[in-house]
Design a protein around this motif. Structure first.
Motif: not given
Length: 274
Positions: A203-209
Motif C-alpha cells: 500500500v505504501r509503495n503504491r502511494r509513493l509510486h
C-alpha cells in the motif's frame, strides 16, 4: 471456558469496485461481545449479523465501534436499535457519524490508545487518520489482530482525498500500523490479510509510486488539472464508477506535494516547482 472469537461478517453494500461487501467484525464470546462497523442500512445487515452471532455462539453486542462515517460502514446501526448498544466513534468523526445514523443521536467518544475490555481481553483503539480525519482501527494485542477499517482493504488500495482525507496523515498511519505486532489484518473490505507487513508495504509503495507518477507527468506536460492527471495515470484501466474517487486520491497527493513545496496550483492547473 468460553472461547474468544473474532468473526468477519461481510455485508453486501453499494461500495466501490472491485469490492461488493463491507466487513463487520464480531469480537468476544457468549458472555460479552462487541461489533466493529455496522454496514449499510438494509435489513440484510441485521439478518447476516444475527446469523453469525447464532452460528458462533456469541452474545448480542452491547457496544458498536464505528471506524468512520461512510455510508457502507456506519448507518447499519439503525437496523440494530433493539440491541440498545452504546455507539462509539472518534471525536473528530462525531458530527458525521450522527448525520449518518440519524435519527439516532447519542454517541460516545474513543481516544487514541484507549483500552476497551471485552470477554477477558483488552482491545486498543488506534486513531489512524488519512481516509477520514477521525478514522479508528482496533488492535487486539493478544492474538495480534488488527481490525483496520478502510485504512487497509484486501484488494488494491483505499482512496484518500478531500474533503476529509489527508495523504500525509495516511502515510503516517501506515507507518504506525506497520510497527504493531501482527498475525493478520481484518480489512474494511475483502478477505483476511494473512501477510500483513507485505500488504502494508504494498500500500505504501503504491502511494509513493503514484506520487512519482504525478511529478513525472507534471515535468513532461508542464500544466495539468487533477482530472487530466488522473486520466494519464489510469489510462482507462479503472472502472468508470471509481474515476471520481481516483481523482480525489490524485488531489490528495497534489495537496501533499503543495504542502511540501514541490507543486504549485494556478487556474485549476498544477505545475512542478522548478
Amino acid at each position: 471456558m468460553s472461547i474468544f472469537k473474532v468473526i468477519r461478517v461481510p455485508i453486501p453494500t453499494p461500495t466501490l469496485y472491485p469490492h461488493t461487501t463491507t466487513n463487520c467484525y464480531l469480537i468476544g464470546n457468549d458472555q460479552d461481545c462487541l461489533l466493529v462497523d455496522a454496514g449499510y442500512d438494509v435489513m440484510e445487515t441485521r439478518t447476516l449479523l444475527e446469523e453469525a452471532i447464532k452460528e458462533n455462539g456469541l452474545a448480542i453486542p452491547q457496544r458498536i465501534i464505528l471506524t468512520h462515517h461512510h455510508p457502507d460502514h456506519a448507518p447499519g446501526v439503525k437496523q440494530l436499535t433493539d440491541w440498545s448498544p452504546i455507539i462509539y466513534c472518534h471525536e473528530k468523526e462525531k458530527e458525521e457519524i450522527i448525520t449518518a445514523i440519524s435519527p439516532l443521536e447519542k454517541v460516545s467518544h474513543l481516544s487514541d490508545g484507549e483500552l476497551i475490555p471485552v470477554a477477558g481481553e483488552k482491545l486498543q483503539i488506534i486513531h489512524g487518520p488519512g481516509h477520514t480525519a477521525g478514522h479508528l482501527s482496533v488492535y487486539l494485542p493478544s492474538p495480534k489482530i488488527l481490525i483496520a477499517g478502510d485504512n487497509i482493504v484486501a484488494e488494491g488500495t483505499t482512496w484518500i482525498g478531500p474533503p476529509d482525507g489527508d495523504m500525509i496523515d495516511y502515510l503516517q498511519t501506515l507507518n504506525r500500523l506497520e510497527n504493531l505486532k501482527l498475525s493478520k489484518i481484518g480489512p474494511g473490505h475483502g478477505n483476511w490479510v494473512f501477510r500483513p507487513y507485505e500488504h502494508i508495504e504494498f500500500v505504501r509503495n503504491r502511494r509513493l509510486h503514484r506520487e512519482e507518477q504525478i511529478k513525472s507527468l507534471l515535468q513532461e506536460h508542464k500544466h495539468l488539472t487533477s482530472a487530466q492527471l488522473t486520466e494519464f495515470i489510469y489510462n482507462d484501466s479503472i472502472h468508470p464508477s471509481i474515476f471520481q474517487v481516483a481523482k480525489r486520491t490524485t488531489e490528495a497527493h497534489l495537496i501533499k506535494l503543495m504542502k511540501e513545496g514541490a507543486v504549485t496550483l494556478e487556474d485549476s492547473a498544477y505545475s512542478i516547482v522548478s
